[in-house]
Design a protein around this motif. Structure first.
Motif, PDB file in Angstrom:
ATOM      1  N   VAL A 127      20.466  12.285 -11.642  1.00 17.53           N
ATOM      2  CA  VAL A 127      19.694  12.919 -10.791  1.00 17.53           C
ATOM      3  C   VAL A 127      18.569  12.313  -9.205  1.00 17.53           C
ATOM      4  CG1 VAL A 127      17.501  14.223 -11.737  1.00 17.53           C
ATOM      5  CG2 VAL A 127      18.940  14.766 -13.098  1.00 17.53           C
ATOM      6  N   LEU A 128      17.924  12.957  -8.442  1.00 18.74           N
ATOM      7  CA  LEU A 128      17.636  12.336  -7.809  1.00 18.74           C
ATOM      8  C   LEU A 128      16.717  13.210  -7.014  1.00 18.74           C
ATOM      9  CD1 LEU A 128      16.947   9.058  -6.009  1.00 18.74           C
ATOM     10  CD2 LEU A 128      18.227  11.298  -4.241  1.00 18.74           C
ATOM     11  N   TYR A 129      15.350  13.079  -7.962  1.00 18.49           N
ATOM     12  CA  TYR A 129      14.504  13.763  -6.875  1.00 18.49           C
ATOM     13  C   TYR A 129      14.351  14.331  -5.415  1.00 18.49           C
ATOM     14  CZ  TYR A 129      12.997  15.282 -11.895  1.00 18.49           C
ATOM     15  OH  TYR A 129      13.465  15.052 -13.482  1.00 18.49           O
ATOM     16  N   PRO A 130      13.470  14.596  -4.596  1.00 18.17           N
ATOM     17  CA  PRO A 130      13.642  14.795  -3.198  1.00 18.17           C
ATOM     18  C   PRO A 130      12.390  13.564  -3.005  1.00 18.17           C
ATOM     19  CG  PRO A 130      12.779  16.710  -4.350  1.00 18.17           C
ATOM     20  CD  PRO A 130      12.982  16.556  -5.298  1.00 18.17           C
ATOM     21  N   ILE A 131      12.253  12.304  -2.332  1.00 19.80           N
ATOM     22  CA  ILE A 131      11.179  11.583  -2.098  1.00 19.80           C
ATOM     23  C   ILE A 131       9.882  11.919  -1.863  1.00 19.80           C
ATOM     24  CG2 ILE A 131      12.142  10.471  -0.297  1.00 19.80           C
ATOM     25  CD1 ILE A 131      11.646   7.783  -1.572  1.00 19.80           C
ATOM     26  N   PHE A 159      14.550  21.781  -6.871  1.00 22.11           N
ATOM     27  CA  PHE A 159      13.621  20.873  -7.055  1.00 22.11           C
ATOM     28  C   PHE A 159      12.258  20.664  -5.688  1.00 22.11           C
ATOM     29  CE2 PHE A 159      10.030  17.509  -7.592  1.00 22.11           C
ATOM     30  CZ  PHE A 159       9.651  17.575  -9.588  1.00 22.11           C
ATOM     31  N   THR A 160      11.177  21.323  -5.912  1.00 22.71           N
ATOM     32  CA  THR A 160      10.504  21.590  -4.293  1.00 22.71           C
ATOM     33  C   THR A 160      10.000  20.200  -4.236  1.00 22.71           C
ATOM     34  OG1 THR A 160       8.567  22.263  -6.137  1.00 22.71           O
ATOM     35  CG2 THR A 160       9.935  24.136  -4.814  1.00 22.71           C
ATOM     36  N   THR A 161       9.924  19.850  -3.010  1.00 22.96           N
ATOM     37  CA  THR A 161       9.407  18.200  -2.517  1.00 22.96           C
ATOM     38  C   THR A 161       7.641  18.104  -2.642  1.00 22.96           C
ATOM     39  OG1 THR A 161      11.004  18.462  -0.926  1.00 22.96           O
ATOM     40  CG2 THR A 161       9.137  16.845  -0.761  1.00 22.96           C
ATOM     41  N   LYS A 162       7.732  19.130  -2.560  1.00 20.60           N
ATOM     42  CA  LYS A 162       5.672  19.395  -2.076  1.00 20.60           C
ATOM     43  C   LYS A 162       5.289  19.039  -3.582  1.00 20.60           C
ATOM     44  CE  LYS A 162       6.103  23.879  -1.088  1.00 20.60           C
ATOM     45  NZ  LYS A 162       6.877  24.332  -1.450  1.00 20.60           N
ATOM     46  N   VAL A 163       5.341  19.235  -4.391  1.00 17.35           N
ATOM     47  CA  VAL A 163       5.089  18.506  -6.195  1.00 17.35           C
ATOM     48  C   VAL A 163       4.416  17.365  -6.129  1.00 17.35           C
ATOM     49  CG1 VAL A 163       6.004  18.444  -8.621  1.00 17.35           C
ATOM     50  CG2 VAL A 163       6.571  20.742  -7.459  1.00 17.35           C
ATOM     51  N   LEU A 164       5.472  16.654  -5.157  1.00 16.33           N
ATOM     52  CA  LEU A 164       5.434  14.514  -5.088  1.00 16.33           C
ATOM     53  C   LEU A 164       4.522  14.801  -4.279  1.00 16.33           C
ATOM     54  CD1 LEU A 164       9.457  15.646  -4.926  1.00 16.33           C
ATOM     55  CD2 LEU A 164       9.003  12.851  -5.607  1.00 16.33           C
ATOM     56  N   ASP A 165       4.339  15.570  -3.263  1.00 17.96           N
ATOM     57  CA  ASP A 165       2.830  14.699  -2.683  1.00 17.96           C
ATOM     58  C   ASP A 165       2.079  15.365  -3.082  1.00 17.96           C
ATOM     59  OD1 ASP A 165       4.877  13.417  -0.548  1.00 17.96           O
ATOM     60  OD2 ASP A 165       5.239  15.594   0.308  1.00 17.96           O
ATOM     61  N   LEU A 219       8.025   9.762 -11.257  1.00 17.27           N
ATOM     62  CA  LEU A 219       8.290  10.446  -9.016  1.00 17.27           C
ATOM     63  C   LEU A 219       7.581   9.783  -8.069  1.00 17.27           C
ATOM     64  CD1 LEU A 219       6.985  14.171  -9.785  1.00 17.27           C
ATOM     65  CD2 LEU A 219       8.940  13.211  -9.655  1.00 17.27           C
ATOM     66  N   SER A 220       7.856   8.578  -8.891  1.00 17.59           N
ATOM     67  CA  SER A 220       7.297   7.431  -7.578  1.00 17.59           C
ATOM     68  C   SER A 220       8.094   6.801  -6.682  1.00 17.59           C
ATOM     69  CB  SER A 220       6.689   5.806  -7.996  1.00 17.59           C
ATOM     70  OG  SER A 220       8.168   5.651  -8.304  1.00 17.59           O
ATOM     71  N   HIS A 221       7.389   7.192  -5.324  1.00 18.41           N
ATOM     72  CA  HIS A 221       8.394   6.754  -3.873  1.00 18.41           C
ATOM     73  C   HIS A 221       9.530   5.573  -4.419  1.00 18.41           C
ATOM     74  CE1 HIS A 221       9.308   7.127   0.513  1.00 18.41           C
ATOM     75  NE2 HIS A 221       9.806   5.251   0.131  1.00 18.41           N
TER      76      HIS A 221
END
Length: 401
Positions: A185-189, A305-311, A379-381
């Motif tokens: 699993v690799l979440y959007p960064i 998985f939506t990238t915006k959640v990380l930001d 979710l850390s970069h």
């Protein structure tokens, strides 16, 4: 393996700033300096110092694609061109002498990448970001004809089987694709200290916030099913005494008169450079993300998985996540208690969450702290990029003779 991983990047999803999918690739490959890269893509890509090849269909083919036969031409391209390795592509890959072929699973070039890896006897690395056979497309003409969907899904599964290393954008994607000896699993960064300022189109001038109102900020896709959800929520919030919805992102596919009204009212505010957008998020009263309830998009919602959640998490503001209960972002936020989730299609239930933020004095601070903790942890970069680089390095070390 050479001193640094040396990858031949072949995908329609270029490592650019155009979308969340391309931005994730840019953050890994171009905003860090730990791999060497050659980029071959059919989309716009310009990056000084990065060797690259633009793949274009013949001029006569592109001319047909600009006619009313565009969708038929695009579908023919999906079927036919995916089985052909252009001579200039093969020559560029041989000259570059990569350690592996990297691709993002799509409907065309990812199959070219599979063939190229076979031809050169190199490991294939695949990033599964979206389940495109049943995706949501900005241009309806890009949508595959329904009879082609089973074929395309078989191609995706073959790509997964033949990948020496597979990155899945969510737990849902990995569960759906099934067992694999080397999938992760690799979440959007999200953005990080290594991130370079972005230069997206500037937003149009917009009215100042309405006096006395708090802002629910949405960034990203505002077309298709997402756009309809946002319009329903905007209608439900019309005349609300305390909250207003503000949308930043690519121009919606709404009727022209509706977009004009949204720009005039401040509902839609266009693109922003990321550094400015980060400032907007940091001052938001809450941040909204949506995933579709449309049954036709059920599979895409289960796997994406939506990238915006990380930001949003990095901004440390309360998050409202609106979508079906099986979506991976909702499962994650509920597990970490890092946001309010709305799992019904009723916009009134979103308003109920806004009411909670108004009436529960400690809730905003609790959600903000939980979001920041998630941004510093799972979710850390740094953590996500370390997984990316670490698994690639491990694969290539094991592949050395």
């Amino acid at each position: 393996m050479s001193a640094r991983p040396r990858l031949f990047y072949l995908a329609r999803t270029a490592p650019s700033r155009i979308s969340g999918a391309t931005l994730a690739m840019r953050r890994h490959f171009l905003e860090h300096d730990d791999m060497d890269l050659f980029v071959a893509t059919s989309e716009a890509f310009e990056e000084p110092g990065v060797p690259q090849l633009t793949l274009k269909a013949p001029a006569w083919w592109r001319r047909i694609g600009r006619t009313r036969f565009w969708r038929a031409v695009h579908n023919a391209e999906i079927i036919a061109l995916a089985h052909r390795l252009p001579p200039d592509l093969l020559a560029a890959a041989r000259q570059y002498r990569p350690d592996a072929i990297f691709t993002v699973a799509d409907l065309t070039l990812s199959d070219n990448a599979r063939l190229l890896a076979r031809r050169l006897g190199l490991p294939l690395i695949v990033n599964f970001q979206d389940w495109w056979p049943r995706g949501q497309f900005y241009y309806p003409q890009e949508t595959p004809f329904r009879p082609l969907v089973p074929l395309l899904e078989r191609r995706f599964r073959r790509l997964y089987r033949e990948a020496a290393l597979a990155f899945c954008t969510s737990e849902g994607m990995r569960e759906f694709l099934g067992p694999h000896p080397n999938s992760h699993v690799l979440y959007p960064i999200g953005s990080g200290e290594a991130g370079a300022p972005m230069t997206w189109l500037a937003a149009p001038e917009s009215p100042a916030p309405q006096p006395g109102k708090r802002q629910l900020v949405y960034t990203g896709t505002a077309f298709g099913s997402y756009g309809r959800m946002l319009q329903e929520l905007a209608a439900a919030l019309e005349g609300h005494p305390r909250w207003e919805l503000v949308i930043y992102g690519k121009r919606p596919d709404w009727p022209a008169e509706r977009i004009a009204a949204a720009e005039a009212s401040g509902l839609y505010r266009g693109f922003l450079p990321f550094e400015q957008l980060r400032t907007v998020l940091a001052s938001a009263d809450a941040c909204l993300s949506v995933m579709s309830f449309d049954p036709a998009l059920d599979l895409m919602m289960r796997t994406s998985f939506t990238t915006k959640v990380l930001d949003y998490c990095s901004a440390g503001r309360p998050i409202l996540m609106w979508g079906p209960p099986f979506c991976s972002p909702i499962r994650l936020l509920e597990r970490q208690r890092a946001g309010l989730t709305i799992t019904t299609p009723c916009p009134e239930d979103v308003l109920a969450c806004l009411e909670r933020l108004d009436t529960e004095p400690d809730l905003s601070d609790e959600l903000s702290r939980a979001a920041l903790a998630l941004a510093d942890g799972e979710l850390s970069h740094a953590s996500i990029h370390a997984t990316f680089v670490g698994e690639i390095s491990k694969l290539l070390t094991q592949s050395d003779p």
